[in-house]
Write an enzyme that holds these catalytic residues in place. Structure first.
Site, PDB file in Angstrom:
ATOM      1  N   ASN A   1       0.879  -1.167   0.000  1.00 10.34           N
ATOM      2  CA  ASN A   1       0.000   0.000   0.000  1.00 10.34           C
ATOM      3  C   ASN A   1       0.917   1.217   0.000  1.00 10.34           C
ATOM      4  O   ASN A   1       1.497   1.551   1.017  1.00 10.34           O
ATOM      5  CB  ASN A   1      -0.896  -0.029   1.253  1.00 10.34           C
ATOM      6  CG  ASN A   1      -1.712   1.231   1.409  1.00 10.34           C
ATOM      7  OD1 ASN A   1      -1.807   2.038   0.484  1.00 10.34           O
ATOM      8  ND2 ASN A   1      -2.310   1.404   2.586  1.00 10.34           N
TER       9      ASN A   1
ATOM     10  N   LYS B   1       0.183   4.269  -0.288  1.00 10.43           N
ATOM     11  CA  LYS B   1      -0.397   5.468   0.335  1.00 10.43           C
ATOM     12  C   LYS B   1      -0.107   6.690  -0.554  1.00 10.43           C
ATOM     13  O   LYS B   1      -0.137   6.571  -1.765  1.00 10.43           O
ATOM     14  CB  LYS B   1       0.121   5.634   1.760  1.00 10.43           C
ATOM     15  CG  LYS B   1      -0.032   4.333   2.569  1.00 10.43           C
ATOM     16  CD  LYS B   1       0.188   4.478   4.028  1.00 10.43           C
ATOM     17  CE  LYS B   1      -0.030   3.134   4.713  1.00 10.43           C
ATOM     18  NZ  LYS B   1       0.045   3.206   6.159  1.00 10.43           N
TER      19      LYS B   1
ATOM     20  N   HIS C   1      -9.411   1.378   4.458  1.00 11.14           N
ATOM     21  CA  HIS C   1      -8.160   1.525   5.200  1.00 11.14           C
ATOM     22  C   HIS C   1      -8.373   2.446   6.400  1.00 11.14           C
ATOM     23  O   HIS C   1      -9.120   3.417   6.317  1.00 11.14           O
ATOM     24  CB  HIS C   1      -7.058   2.071   4.289  1.00 11.14           C
ATOM     25  CG  HIS C   1      -5.725   1.991   4.933  1.00 11.14           C
ATOM     26  ND1 HIS C   1      -5.271   2.963   5.792  1.00 11.14           N
ATOM     27  CD2 HIS C   1      -4.776   1.029   4.897  1.00 11.14           C
ATOM     28  CE1 HIS C   1      -4.078   2.607   6.232  1.00 11.14           C
ATOM     29  NE2 HIS C   1      -3.756   1.438   5.710  1.00 11.14           N
TER      30      HIS C   1
ATOM     31  N   GLU D   1      -6.692   4.762   7.598  1.00  9.38           N
ATOM     32  CA  GLU D   1      -6.430   6.190   7.350  1.00  9.38           C
ATOM     33  C   GLU D   1      -7.615   6.853   6.663  1.00  9.38           C
ATOM     34  O   GLU D   1      -7.892   8.030   6.887  1.00  9.38           O
ATOM     35  CB  GLU D   1      -5.130   6.340   6.531  1.00  9.38           C
ATOM     36  CG  GLU D   1      -3.907   6.070   7.396  1.00  9.38           C
ATOM     37  CD  GLU D   1      -2.729   5.480   6.646  1.00  9.38           C
ATOM     38  OE1 GLU D   1      -2.678   5.565   5.403  1.00  9.38           O
ATOM     39  OE2 GLU D   1      -1.848   4.907   7.311  1.00  9.38           O
TER      40      GLU D   1
ATOM     41  N   GLU E   1      -5.980  -5.212  10.159  1.00  7.87           N
ATOM     42  CA  GLU E   1      -4.962  -4.212  10.466  1.00  7.87           C
ATOM     43  C   GLU E   1      -5.281  -3.521  11.784  1.00  7.87           C
ATOM     44  O   GLU E   1      -6.074  -2.573  11.821  1.00  7.87           O
ATOM     45  CB  GLU E   1      -4.904  -3.161   9.353  1.00  7.87           C
ATOM     46  CG  GLU E   1      -4.531  -3.738   8.003  1.00  7.87           C
ATOM     47  CD  GLU E   1      -3.843  -2.695   7.129  1.00  7.87           C
ATOM     48  OE1 GLU E   1      -2.707  -2.956   6.713  1.00  7.87           O
ATOM     49  OE2 GLU E   1      -4.422  -1.624   6.895  1.00  7.87           O
TER      50      GLU E   1
ATOM     51  N   GLY F   1       1.955   1.992  10.809  1.00 11.44           N
ATOM     52  CA  GLY F   1       2.901   3.098  10.701  1.00 11.44           C
ATOM     53  C   GLY F   1       3.542   3.483  12.025  1.00 11.44           C
ATOM     54  O   GLY F   1       4.192   4.516  12.131  1.00 11.44           O
TER      55      GLY F   1
ATOM     56  N   SER G   1       2.857  -2.475  10.296  1.00 13.10           N
ATOM     57  CA  SER G   1       4.293  -2.588  10.537  1.00 13.10           C
ATOM     58  C   SER G   1       4.840  -3.992  10.258  1.00 13.10           C
ATOM     59  O   SER G   1       5.750  -4.463  10.934  1.00 13.10           O
ATOM     60  CB  SER G   1       4.640  -2.143  11.959  1.00 13.10           C
ATOM     61  OG  SER G   1       4.241  -0.787  12.171  1.00 13.10           O
TER      62      SER G   1
HETATM   63  P1  PGA Z   1       2.575   0.016   7.668  1.00 16.18           P
HETATM   64  O1  PGA Z   1       1.168   0.265   6.947  1.00 16.18           O
HETATM   65  O2  PGA Z   1       3.111  -1.271   7.125  1.00 16.18           O
HETATM   66  O3  PGA Z   1       3.421   1.191   7.293  1.00 16.18           O
HETATM   67  O4  PGA Z   1       2.303  -0.063   9.141  1.00 16.18           O
HETATM   68  C1  PGA Z   1       0.293  -0.791   6.745  1.00 16.18           C
HETATM   69  C2  PGA Z   1      -0.970  -0.286   6.101  1.00 16.18           C
HETATM   70  O5  PGA Z   1      -1.341   0.856   6.407  1.00 16.18           O
HETATM   71  O6  PGA Z   1      -1.610  -0.969   5.308  1.00 16.18           O
END
Ligand code: PGA
Length: 255
Positions: free
Chosen positions: A13, A15, A99, A101, A171, A177, A217
């Site tokens: 992803n 982003k 997601h 976010e 998630e 993140g 992560s």
């Molecule tokens: P990250 O993001 O691996 O940077 O924690 C995962 C995601 O948001 O899908």
């Protein structure tokens, strides 16, 4: 992973990262590193404006390019949005929906996530549906209830037959993140709760065939342990999907 029952999927992803030129350079770098790694599907979900460049660079490889969101209407007065019909017309098969976010910063709810999911599936797309608890929910011991309810609400009206085009990404929001990763045991347990919920909704056969990824992560160091768990069928990877060598190591862990 349980390759005898379902497909392992490693998805990046990106982003809000990578211009078209950067995406081209990245795909050209990662392409040879993941070539022939056929025990998992390899996908990168890209910003809308970067999709075409990424697709062009990925041509002839085992890499598929997806989108990071989709609107639920076919067309109309929805400034700034993109429909499933537009994405499929551009040859985009995969899309991330829900997601954290999007939920956290852009006001998306289980209701709009459900609408987007149904629209994408109706247009023939494959959906990576994201859900997971926030920190306070985990600390209060209600993670199982939260993810079960999200699973039910986000999939409301999705048929058993359509489930073959749904991947679920578990998630935990506190792990995205942040550098904090769920332990393999936590990931296994909660992916198991989601699978049990799918069994109640659609029956054992559908539940056993559905790919459930872990995200939050996941990186080149922890991927092996997480993917070793029988209910963790892949990863949705943010930060580590922007670094070719790290992403390759995660794909290697899935072989
Ligand atoms: P990250 O993001 O691996 O940077 O924690 C995962 C995601 O948001 O899908």
């Amino acid at each position: 992973m349980n390759p005898t029952k379902r497909r392992t999927v490693i998805a990046g992803n990106w982003k809000m990262n990578f211009t078209p030129a950067e995406a081209t350079a990245f795909i050209n770098e990662v392409k040879p590193l993941v070539a022939g790694k056929d025990n998992c599907d390899v996908i990168f979900c890209a910003p809308y404006v970067t999709i075409a460049a990424a697709q062009e660079a990925a041509k002839g490889s085992n890499i598929k390019i997806g989108a990071e969101n989709v609107h639920f209407a076919e067309k109309g007065a929805y400034t700034g949005e993109v429909s499933a019909q537009m994405l499929t017309a551009c040859g985009v098969e995969y899309v991330i929906i829900g997601h954290s976010e999007r939920r956290q910063y852009f006001g998306e709810t289980d209701e709009t996530v459900n609408l987007r999911t149904k629209a994408a599936l109706a247009a023939g797309m494959k959906v990576i549906l994201c859900l997971g608890e926030v920190k306070e929910q985990r600390l209060s011991g209600i993670t199982d209830e939260v993810v079960a309810m999200q699973t039910k609400l986000d999939l409301l009206g999705v048929t058993a037959d359509q489930m073959k085009n749904v991947i679920i990404a578990y998630e935990p929001v506190w792990a995205i993140g942040t550098g904090l990763t769920a332990t393999p045991e936590q990931a296994e347990e909660t992916c198991g709760v989601i699978r049990k919920t799918l069994a109640a909704l659609y029956g054992e056969e559908v539940a056993e065939a559905t790919t459930i990824q872990y995200g939050g992560s996941m990186n080149e160091k922890n991927a092996g342990e997480l993917l070793a768990k029988p209910n963790v069928d892949g990863g949705l990877i943010g930060g580590a999907s922007l670094v070719a060598e790290k992403f390759k190591a995660i794909v290697d862990a899935a072989q």
